[in-house]
Design a protein around this motif. Structure first.
Motif, PDB file in Angstrom:
ATOM      1  N   UNK A  19       0.868  -1.176   0.000  1.00 57.68           N
ATOM      2  CA  UNK A  19       0.000   0.000   0.000  1.00 57.68           C
ATOM      3  C   UNK A  19       0.904   1.226   0.000  1.00 57.68           C
ATOM      4  N   UNK A  20       0.620   2.134  -0.894  1.00 59.88           N
ATOM      5  CA  UNK A  20       1.446   3.335  -0.988  1.00 59.88           C
ATOM      6  C   UNK A  20       0.573   4.570  -0.779  1.00 59.88           C
ATOM      7  N   UNK A  21       1.057   5.480   0.018  1.00 63.73           N
ATOM      8  CA  UNK A  21       0.355   6.735   0.230  1.00 63.73           C
ATOM      9  C   UNK A  21       0.618   7.655  -0.973  1.00 63.73           C
ATOM     10  N   UNK A  22      -0.400   7.810  -1.829  1.00 65.58           N
ATOM     11  CA  UNK A  22      -0.245   8.649  -3.037  1.00 65.58           C
ATOM     12  C   UNK A  22      -1.119   9.902  -2.949  1.00 65.58           C
ATOM     13  N   UNK A  23      -1.428  10.266  -1.722  1.00 65.34           N
ATOM     14  CA  UNK A  23      -2.323  11.398  -1.516  1.00 65.34           C
ATOM     15  C   UNK A  23      -1.775  12.673  -2.176  1.00 65.34           C
ATOM     16  N   UNK A  24      -0.514  12.978  -1.907  1.00 59.45           N
ATOM     17  CA  UNK A  24       0.084  14.198  -2.458  1.00 59.45           C
ATOM     18  C   UNK A  24       0.144  14.141  -3.989  1.00 59.45           C
ATOM     19  N   UNK A  25       0.541  12.984  -4.499  1.00 58.63           N
ATOM     20  CA  UNK A  25       0.627  12.831  -5.951  1.00 58.63           C
ATOM     21  C   UNK A  25      -0.744  12.966  -6.601  1.00 58.63           C
ATOM     22  N   UNK A  26      -1.769  12.410  -5.921  1.00 57.92           N
ATOM     23  CA  UNK A  26      -3.119  12.495  -6.455  1.00 57.92           C
ATOM     24  C   UNK A  26      -3.606  13.950  -6.493  1.00 57.92           C
ATOM     25  N   UNK A  27      -3.258  14.703  -5.469  1.00 55.99           N
ATOM     26  CA  UNK A  27      -3.630  16.117  -5.442  1.00 55.99           C
ATOM     27  C   UNK A  27      -2.949  16.879  -6.580  1.00 55.99           C
TER      28      UNK A  27
END
Length: 331
Positions: A19-27
């Protein structure tokens, strides 16, 4: 989330993955998508299409508005876009200058701004467009990308044509001059009125065409406008090429930001001469009336003289012979 299943004898014994935190990239991706949407909207409103060309790979990228301006279906043109694709839509009369511009782009790897006409593919509609652009150069001075825009300026071109027609076909003397005292643009009525060609009128300060006696008040009026005042009605005299005097009535205003006078003049020479003739006629009429009054006075005096003589004689007779006159004689 990325995962994989592990099987033993066709039976899933384990699942593993990450699982990768892609929150910033998604924003960031959302912001890019929003920016592209906003850009497409802006291009649609302003009728500006954009393009890019990478010389090394000969890759060409068009924006959605680029297809729209040229009357092309983006879905049908996939894989069929190249640098000079738009040249096939150029109006035949503009082919020469557009090809020359294109050759300059290829040779110098530099965009040269240009305005020309195109005929769209879908409805054979005539459009006026303007192209501009720039380049990206690497550290070695090599051009790695050319980019530019094509804007549909049909409405502006139509308005410009209408304004030009109004300017050129006006019955009044219309002109644009700078605050340095030179005509920049004049319509053909100037040539008909003063006898000079447009080039001759633009060659020297306009005050030199003004009658010497009116140059000072003309300079004063232009200075007054530069200070922000409008000229509603100003009259001065101009000298024609053949030496005649023309009376001009002016309406003018200066744009202080660009330093230009926008003026309209009317030849009122005939009116001035008619007024002069009318004043002269009025003076002559007054003089003749005075002569008639004098004549009437003299005539009246002359006509009254015999009556006065008869009256005097009657008085003498009455005094001298009154005792000898009967009632009828006294009457």
């Amino acid at each position: 989330a990325i995962g994989q299943a592990e099987f033993v004898q066709k039976k899933c014994t384990r699942l593993y993955g990450t699982f990768q935190d892609i929150h910033e990239q998604q924003l960031i991706d959302l912001k890019i998508e929003e920016s592209e949407t906003s850009l497409n909207r802006a291009q649609s409103i302003s009728k500006i299409g954009s393009w890019e060309w990478i010389p090394e790979t000969n890759q060409v990228i068009w924006s959605d508005e680029m297809y729209k301006i040229l009357g092309l279906d983006k879905n049908e043109e996939k894989g069929n876009i190249y640098l000079h694709k738009s040249l096939q839509f150029v109006h035949p009369d503009d082919n020469g200058k557009v090809k020359k511009n294109y050759e300059t782009i290829i040779k110098n790897k530099k965009i040269v701004p240009l305005e020309f006409r195109i005929i769209t593919k879908n409805d054979n509609k005539l459009k006026y467009v303007r192209t501009e652009g720039g380049q990206v150069v690497d550290a070695n001075g090599k051009v790695v990308k050319l980019f530019g825009t094509i804007q549909d300026i049909s409405e502006q071109a139509q308005l410009k044509t209408q304004l030009n027609n109004f300017f050129e076909n006006s019955l009044e003397m219309m002109c644009i001059a700078n605050t340095n005292g030179y005509f920049l643009r004049l319509n053909s009525v100037w040539e008909k009125t003063l006898g000079y060609t447009i080039d001759e009128l633009r060659a020297k300060p306009f005050v030199e065409f003004v009658h010497p006696e009116d140059r000072q008040i003309t300079s004063g009026e232009t200075d007054n406008q530069i200070k922000g005042n409008k000229t509603i009605s100003f009259v001065n005299r101009y000298i024609t090429k053949n030496g005649k005097v023309k009376w001009l009535e002016w309406s003018s205003e200066v744009d202080t930001e660009d330093g230009l006078f926008y003026a309209v003049a009317r030849d009122i020479t005939e009116k001035i001469e008619s007024d002069r003739e009318l004043k002269l006629y009025s003076k002559e009429l007054v003089a003749k009336n005075k002569e008639l009054e004098q004549f009437a006075y003299i005539t009246s005096h002359d006509l009254q003289e015999p009556l006065r003589t008869i009256s005097s004689l009657s008085e003498v007779l009455t005094k001298k012979y009154e005792p000898h006159l009967d009632k009828q004689g006294k009457l």
